[in-house]
Design an enzyme around this catalytic site. Structure first.
Site, PDB file in Angstrom:
ATOM      1  N   ASP A  63     -14.508   0.750  -2.533  1.00 44.03           N
ATOM      2  CA  ASP A  63     -15.401   1.501  -1.654  1.00 44.03           C
ATOM      3  C   ASP A  63     -16.534   0.563  -1.283  1.00 44.03           C
ATOM      4  O   ASP A  63     -17.416   0.284  -2.103  1.00 44.03           O
ATOM      5  CB  ASP A  63     -15.930   2.738  -2.377  1.00 44.03           C
ATOM      6  N   SER A 142     -15.934  -5.603  17.356  1.00 43.92           N
ATOM      7  CA  SER A 142     -15.227  -4.751  18.316  1.00 43.92           C
ATOM      8  C   SER A 142     -15.672  -5.112  19.723  1.00 43.92           C
ATOM      9  O   SER A 142     -16.761  -5.667  19.926  1.00 43.92           O
ATOM     10  CB  SER A 142     -15.555  -3.271  18.048  1.00 43.92           C
ATOM     11  N   TYR A 156     -21.589   3.201  15.808  1.00 44.31           N
ATOM     12  CA  TYR A 156     -20.479   2.260  15.671  1.00 44.31           C
ATOM     13  C   TYR A 156     -20.730   1.017  16.528  1.00 44.31           C
ATOM     14  O   TYR A 156     -20.622  -0.123  16.049  1.00 44.31           O
ATOM     15  CB  TYR A 156     -19.180   2.943  16.086  1.00 44.31           C
ATOM     16  N   LYS A 160     -21.387  -2.916  15.304  1.00 45.06           N
ATOM     17  CA  LYS A 160     -20.475  -3.979  15.707  1.00 45.06           C
ATOM     18  C   LYS A 160     -21.202  -5.081  16.471  1.00 45.06           C
ATOM     19  O   LYS A 160     -20.866  -6.269  16.342  1.00 45.06           O
ATOM     20  CB  LYS A 160     -19.324  -3.398  16.526  1.00 45.06           C
TER      21      LYS A 160
END
Length: 276
Positions: A63, A142, A156, A160
């Protein structure tokens, strides 16, 4: 790196998608692989696949939000294989919602997993790589970190983009010390990242992708791209070369680029409204 034979690679998020594909690609080139994933059973399955194909791998539950996770990975890798040569920070989770509906706790969750996991990884592995004077780091970013095509998953995209900048700084620091850095920026790839979505915060909205010119790739294609990038010390790895055209367009006139993107969105929104 000139060869992956007899090296040891640690891959977080290694039980599925790009991580799994990369694990197989590196193993085929002679690397021993630590497949790390929050899904212990799935990590062990990938390791078993590699071992059955004649490679060497071990699956480990990890994790990346846990402060001790990377210390454990380091211990497992050194105990099982005796070295650490490649570290791929590949975990990424999504959230979805309009900016004025996303709670601060969602921002905190995404930043902790997507960005601070890389920071925690660096804290554990950089001293080792620097002391030995060789190795390679792969950070998965990404397209969303390179240019904006949506506003429903800003945490997100922000993490990134931060990983791109973090990787550039690491390259400046580590390359002269014999350590390579690759930042992987995938476009559309058939993975299960959507499984991390907790649901939509606020009203339902249409998900927008980077553009129709970017076809969906299978993870195996990307795994091979990553392996070759490590071997050739490639820094920026796009899964789709067409993204360069978008980045050149933005860099040529950023104000015009974002204005036209906004106008295009308003046009699509108007069409959807009239259709409804």
């Amino acid at each position: 790196m000139e060869s992956l034979t007899d090296t040891t690679a640690i891959i977080t998020g290694g039980a599925s998608g790009i991580g799994r594909a990369t694990a197989h690609s590196l193993a085929r080139r002679g690397a021993r692989v630590v497949v790390a994933d929050i899904d212990a059973d799935a990590a062990e399955v990938v390791a078993m696949e590699i071992n059955q194909e004649g490679g060497h791998a071990v699956g480990v539950r990890c994790d990346v939000a846990d402060e001790t996770a990377f210390d454990n990975l380091k211990a497992v890798a050194l105990d099982r294989f005796g070295s650490i040569d490649v570290v791929m920070n590949n975990v990424g989770v999504l959230t979805r919602g309009l900016p004025d509906h996303l709670p601060v706790t969602e921002w905190q969750r995404i930043i902790n997993i997507n960005l601070l996991s890389v920071v925690r990884s660096n804290a554990v592995f950089l001293p080792l790589l620097v002391s030995q004077g060789h190795g390679h780091i792969v950070n998965t970013a990404s397209f969303a970190g390179l240019f904006t095509y949506s506003y429903d998953r800003l945490p997100y995209a922000a993490t990134k983009a931060a990983i791109v900048q973090l990787s550039e700084g690491l390259h400046l620091y580590l390359r002269p010390q014999g350590i390579g850095v690759t930042v992987l920026c995938p476009g559309p790839v058939a993975t299960n990242i959507a499984a991390s979505l907790p649901g939509t915060f606020g009203p339902e909205i249409a998900t927008r992708g980077p553009g129709e010119q970017f076809p969906v790739l299978m993870p195996d294609v990307v795994g091979e791209q990553v392996a070759e990038a490590i071997l050739h010390n490639t820094f920026m790895l796009y899964t789709h070369d067409q993204v360069r055209d978008v980045l050149v367009e933005r860099a040529s006139d950023w104000n015009d680029f974002i204005t036209r993107r906004t106008d295009q969105f308003l046009t699509r929104l108007s069409l959807v409204t009239r259709t409804d």
